[in-house]
Write an enzyme that holds these catalytic residues in place. Structure first.
Site, mmCIF file in Angstrom:
data_model
loop_
_atom_site.group_PDB
_atom_site.id
_atom_site.type_symbol
_atom_site.label_atom_id
_atom_site.label_comp_id
_atom_site.label_asym_id
_atom_site.label_seq_id
_atom_site.Cartn_x
_atom_site.Cartn_y
_atom_site.Cartn_z
ATOM 1 N N GLU A 29 2.913 -5.548 12.392
ATOM 2 C CA GLU A 29 3.623 -4.869 13.185
ATOM 3 C C GLU A 29 3.804 -3.228 12.858
ATOM 4 O O GLU A 29 4.129 -2.353 13.537
ATOM 5 C CB GLU A 29 4.941 -5.453 13.688
ATOM 6 C CG GLU A 29 6.338 -5.077 12.579
ATOM 7 C CD GLU A 29 6.271 -6.071 11.567
ATOM 8 O OE1 GLU A 29 5.080 -6.808 11.353
ATOM 9 O OE2 GLU A 29 7.156 -6.136 10.932
ATOM 10 N N CYS B 4 7.180 -12.012 7.135
ATOM 11 C CA CYS B 4 8.058 -11.732 5.929
ATOM 12 C C CYS B 4 9.315 -12.604 5.964
ATOM 13 O O CYS B 4 9.121 -13.810 5.472
ATOM 14 C CB CYS B 4 8.428 -10.328 6.005
ATOM 15 S SG CYS B 4 9.036 -9.549 4.249
ATOM 16 N N HIS C 99 3.126 -7.109 6.987
ATOM 17 C CA HIS C 99 3.496 -6.631 8.335
ATOM 18 C C HIS C 99 2.690 -6.053 9.451
ATOM 19 O O HIS C 99 2.408 -4.968 9.472
ATOM 20 C CB HIS C 99 4.837 -5.594 8.142
ATOM 21 C CG HIS C 99 5.974 -6.249 7.463
ATOM 22 N ND1 HIS C 99 6.962 -6.746 8.149
ATOM 23 C CD2 HIS C 99 6.389 -6.460 6.199
ATOM 24 C CE1 HIS C 99 8.011 -7.078 7.411
ATOM 25 N NE2 HIS C 99 7.687 -6.890 5.998
#
Lengths: 228, 737
Positions: free
Chosen positions: A205, A86, A203
């Site tokens: 994560e 990002c 993302h």
């Protein structure tokens, strides 16, 4: 494996990346403050998401001048693995470690939602545990994810197989409807020519644990581990 | 400037009444100078002093075994075990958001975040309750766009997920939109910080952004009605800088790890004035401040401007003597100013100096705690009886119930809020287990098995029709939403939005609504641990509906046992907990289809409510319930429709057979309280029925999950896809996107 997570003023996914590396993967993780001028002993660097310098001026445009970026460049030049997620992706393109730019989303709004992306290449440290052409689901959360490059650059990264992730529909079709932000070729993630630096807007994560209802991102990190 | 003569006009322009000014003279024994008058004016503003509301706020239950900090500090704290406290509070930013929607809403978020992290907590979630006029009006569309962008701009940049809330549309808000922002944070209970200026000689440290001329008299602006030309008040709105606040957050949390800090308070409404006075007042001390040292954004600022500025992203901190330099060092790492601007004194006076002169000298206690308190006259409005009268015989039952359901799903108040929440980062921090769009959001607490459920609720139409019942329902519905997500309701923060308290009818609404809140909070064992009052939400004499917004937090001991609102599997049994009553008054159905806001709101039986909630919670905790969704605006039919499509990319139908013993429109669209639609698998049905019977909750099997259509008796028969289209496109369509 030891991961370094670079913290710029305004980074806000630093804790999330740290958590996944440390508590989900059980690897070593350490924060690296952006003023550091010496970084040693890391196997992989992560530039996390967030709003470095408040996204003032232009996303990533001020962070590229942080002292640590000189070290990040050297680390990448020597073949070290670097991931920009990002805002980290935005910083990597601003710093010239990845080609192209990330512009404001086509509808000018911040968008946070789950999206389908297709894995375009798995011949690569960051995606080797995915199948080529596999469709996975990952959250996006950005206002500036609209990937753009001039024709020549675009052709080059296509020819070199540097496009790693593209937005698609649930069945893997690359369509305009499946493109959340106006990115050229529905690009969601690219790498450099040497294939050791990756930028990704979604993302991974945020989708690496069962309790969050999606584990598609876990293999992203496991890929990195398995290639070490 | 200190030489300006204090005339009647000057006093009036500071929003002080003749009697209040008389009290100022008594306290001082002399005339105040302009700086001092300014300080009195903001400290005694409705916004800061709660002078009209305090007599009623005293009625709230505020204690429980798990309450660590009740009202009176920057935010309340509850204990959830394992040494962890949950800090939360809701606050209004209504007036500024109407004048300048982006900055007004953004700084509302910034302000409530500071209230939370000033307690030593790391903010982990934001919510908001928003109210606008009709989206048919361009101005309201502009306000919605601006407010949502402002909340997104600030919260996203801070990296705090915005996980839930509510949005209502009603003409009563067209001149006074409501923006209520709530933040939830986590703290180690042995590391809670408070706003205390104790320890004589301790340094008073100013940290964060520089002081500018923005927001001067914001608190006073928020304590008056809007008239014509309210746009001219734009300079009283502050400008937010979320990046600086992010640095301030990280720097504060870093300094809290040390033992340098004695007390800390954010500079919110009334800025340096309220933070210094309130901290000294709590500790029974005084402060001597030198304004020359305050970091300033522009040259030539006067003491008056410095004391009244509401520039954002600032904190006032009292440190242990001798730690000043270490504190400055930490803030310097984050590129922030930290400057010693004063010392704690023992004489109970605030002494403010600039250019070598004393520019204000005021006794702390009488100013901070001695604001005039009003027991304002109360009168039930004359229109109330007529308002509550609704003859059902005059309400024609619809011919086409499908059409009514589609119209209700298309009503912006009921419709999907996805266009709004997709602009908020609701997943950052990787804790969000139940995303926006279900009954209450759920986040996990990392390092434990626990989770927190959170919601905001208030149906202000009910409060308008009957403020007491409406107040009770706001609490009951919040608790119901928490329960539907698998949480045990723990405590409440409230944001009490009302009109002009100087009008007895408004004060009656306030009195009744707060009594209702108190009653429900006591019965449901959810004490009020903090909140905020916003009065004068009136424009040219027209007040908003009374809106006592309830923010509630609930606890999941095992976050794996959370629940979402939508149907899961074909063949599951659909159960209604609770009773359908013939109640149409105050419903969205009556408003949208019959253009009436009348009648009595649905009744609320708190014993029944508790029984329904207990059985639902136990069913979820035992892993029996697969989905749970409460019935609210739009009634049972809307609730069932929402169960068919709330999940992303998920659509599943149902076949329902309801016993018909009341009017059909009341059965489908009436908003009777204490009802939850749950599903269980066939094999778990008997066990769950046993639980419900033990809890004394009425339980009725009403249908089965399956297919691609929703059918209810012979009244409703619609493809899920068609309903979802109406529901999901209602807001974007009106915004033209």
């Amino acid at each position: 494996m030891k991961f370094g997570i670079v913290v710029f003023p305004g980074s806000n996914c630093d804790h999330d990346c740290y958590h996944v590396v440390k508590n989900v993967l059980g690897q070593e993780a350490e924060y690296i403050w952006h003023k550091e001028t010496q970084i040693n002993g890391f196997d992989c660097l992560i530039l996390p998401g967030g709003f470095s310098y408040g996204d003032y001026l232009r996303t990533g445009a001020i962070a590229m001048f942080s002292p640590v970026m000189k070290e990040v460049k050297e680390f990448a030049d020597e073949g070290g693995l670097v991931i920009g997620i990002c805002n980290g992706f935005q910083i990597l393109v601003e710093a010239g470690l990845l080609p192209g730019v990330l512009m404001r989303n086509k509808d000018l709004k911040f968008i946070c939602e789950n999206r389908y992306i297709r894995v375009e290449s798995n011949d690569f440290p960051f995606t080797r545990l995915y199948k080529k052409g596999e469709v996975v689901r990952m959250p996006i959360a950005h206002a500036d994810g609209n990937y753009f490059a001039d024709d020549e650059t675009l052709k080059r990264i296509q020819d070199n197989g540097q496009i790693i992730f593209r937005y698609c529909d649930a069945d893997g079709n690359i369509t305009e409807n499946a493109n959340p932000n106006g990115s050229l070729l529905n690009i969601a993630g690219i790498c450099n020519e040497k294939r050791n630096v990756l930028g990704i807007m979604p993302h991974p994560e945020r989708c690496a644990e069962d309790i969050l209802g999606n584990v598609d991102g876990k293999r992203f990190f496991e890929s990195v581990l398995s290639s070490f | 400037m200190t030489d300006t003569k204090i005339t009647k006009e000057v006093v009036a322009s500071h929003g002080l009444s003749v009697e209040e000014y008389q009290k100022v003279l008594e306290i001082l024994g002399r005339e105040p100078n302009l700086v001092e008058l300014g300080i009195f004016s903001v400290m005694w503003s409705e916004h800061c002093s709660y002078k009209s509301s305090k007599v009623y706020l005293k009625n709230f239950p505020t204690t429980a075994q798990w309450v660590i900090q009740g009202p009176g500090e920057n935010a309340g704290v509850i204990y959830i075990g394992e040494g962890i406290g949950v800090v939360f509070k809701m606050e209004s930013h209504n007036h500024p958001s109407f004048i300048e929607p982006y900055q007004g809403a953004a700084t509302g978020v910034g302000g409530i975040l500071r209230d939370i992290f000033t307690m030593g907590a790391r903010p982990v979630a934001n919510l908001n309750s928003l109210r606008f006029g009709s989206l048919e009006e361009p101005k309201q569309r502009y306000l919605l766009n601006g407010v949502v962008a402002g909340i997104a701009g600030y919260g996203n940049c801070m990296g705090i997920p915005t996980v839930g809330g509510e949005v209502y549309f009603n003409d009563c808000y067209k001149g006074n939109i409501l923006v209520n922002a709530m933040t939830v944070g986590l703290v180690r209970v042995d590391k809670i910080f408070k706003g205390n200026a104790s320890g004589i000689g301790n340094p008073v440290v100013y940290v964060g952004s520089k002081t500018g001329r923005d927001g001067i008299h914001g608190a006073t602006m928020a304590s008056a009605e809007f008239g014509e030309g309210s746009e001219e008040k734009r300079p009283t709105v502050q400008v937010g800088d979320p990046f600086t606040e992010k640095l301030l957050l990280e720097a504060c949390l870093e300094v809290f790890k040390t033992d340098y800090v004695v007390g800390i308070q954010d500079m919110g409404a009334a800025g340096l004035t309220s933070s210094s006075f309130e901290m000294a007042s709590r500790a029974g001390t005084g402060i001597e401040m030198v304004l020359d040292d305050v970091p300033m954004r522009e040259e030539g600022m006067t003491p008056y401007e410095i004391m009244l500025s509401e520039s954002q992203e600032r904190m006032l901190l009292v440190a242990r003597e001798g730690t000043e330099e270490k504190i400055v060092e930490i803030f310097k790492k984050w590129d922030l100013d930290a400057v010693v601007v004063g010392r704690v004194t023992d004489d109970g006076f605030m002494r403010i100096k600039m250019h070598g002169q004393t520019v204000a000298e005021l006794p702390v206690k009488p100013l901070a705690d001695g604001a005039p308190l009003y027991n304002r006259p109360v009168k039930r409005p004359e229109y109330q009886t007529e308002l509550q009268t609704l003859d059902l015989k005059t309400i024609k039952e619809p011919v086409d119930y499908n059409d009514v359901l589609l119209k209700l799903l298309d009503s912006p108040t009921i419709a999907s809020k996805r266009w709004i929440y997709r602009q908020y980062d609701h997943m950052v921090r990787t804790n969000t287990v139940v995303l926006p769009g279900s009954d209450a959001a759920v986040i996990r607490v990392k390092g434990t098995t626990k989770g927190l459920a959170m919601t905001t609720d208030c149906n202000s139409r009910y409060c308008y029709l009957d403020p007491y019942t409406g107040g009770m329902i706001a609490v009951a519905e919040a608790a119901r939403n928490i329960v539907c997500s698998g949480g045990k309701p723990m405590a409440v923060t409230d944001c009490l939005n009302f009109g002009n308290p100087e009008k007895p009818e408004i004060m009656w609404q306030f009195q009744q609504a707060t009594l209702g809140l108190s009653k429900a909070c006591s019965t449901l064992d959810t004490p009020v641990i903090g909140g905020n009052v916003s009065l004068y939400n009136e424009t040219q004499g027209v007040a908003i509906h009374p809106t006592p917004t309830v923010g509630m937090v609930g606890l999941l001991d095992d976050v794996a046992h959370h629940c979402t609102s939508w149907f899961k599997n074909d063949g599951d049994v659909i159960i209604l907990l609770g009773l359908n009553r013939e109640e149409i008054g105050g419903s969205e159905y009556l408003k949208v289809i019959h253009a009436l806001e009348k009648g009595m709101p649905p009744s609320l039986d708190l014993t029944l409510e508790k029984a329904v909630q207990d059985s639902c919670l136990e069913g979820i905790q035992k892993g029996l319930i697969k989905s749970a969704h409460d019935c609210s605006e739009g009634g049972l039919a809307v609730s069932l429709a929402e169960c068919c499509f709330t999940a992303e990319g998920h659509r599943i139908g149902a076949r329902i057979e309801l016993p018909v013993d009341i009017r059909k429109d009341a059965l489908l669209f009436g908003e009777s309280q204490s009802r939850i639609v749950v599903t269980v698998s066939e094999t778990d049905l008997q066990e769950f029925k046993g639980i419900a019977e033990n809890c004394k909750a009425p339980v009725t099997v009403i249908g089965r999950v399956g297919g691609e259509r929703l059918s209810i008796n012979d009244l409703i028969e619609l493809p899920v896809q068609e309903m979802e289209k109406a529901w999901s496109e209602a807001i974007p369509r009106r915004l033209g996107v």
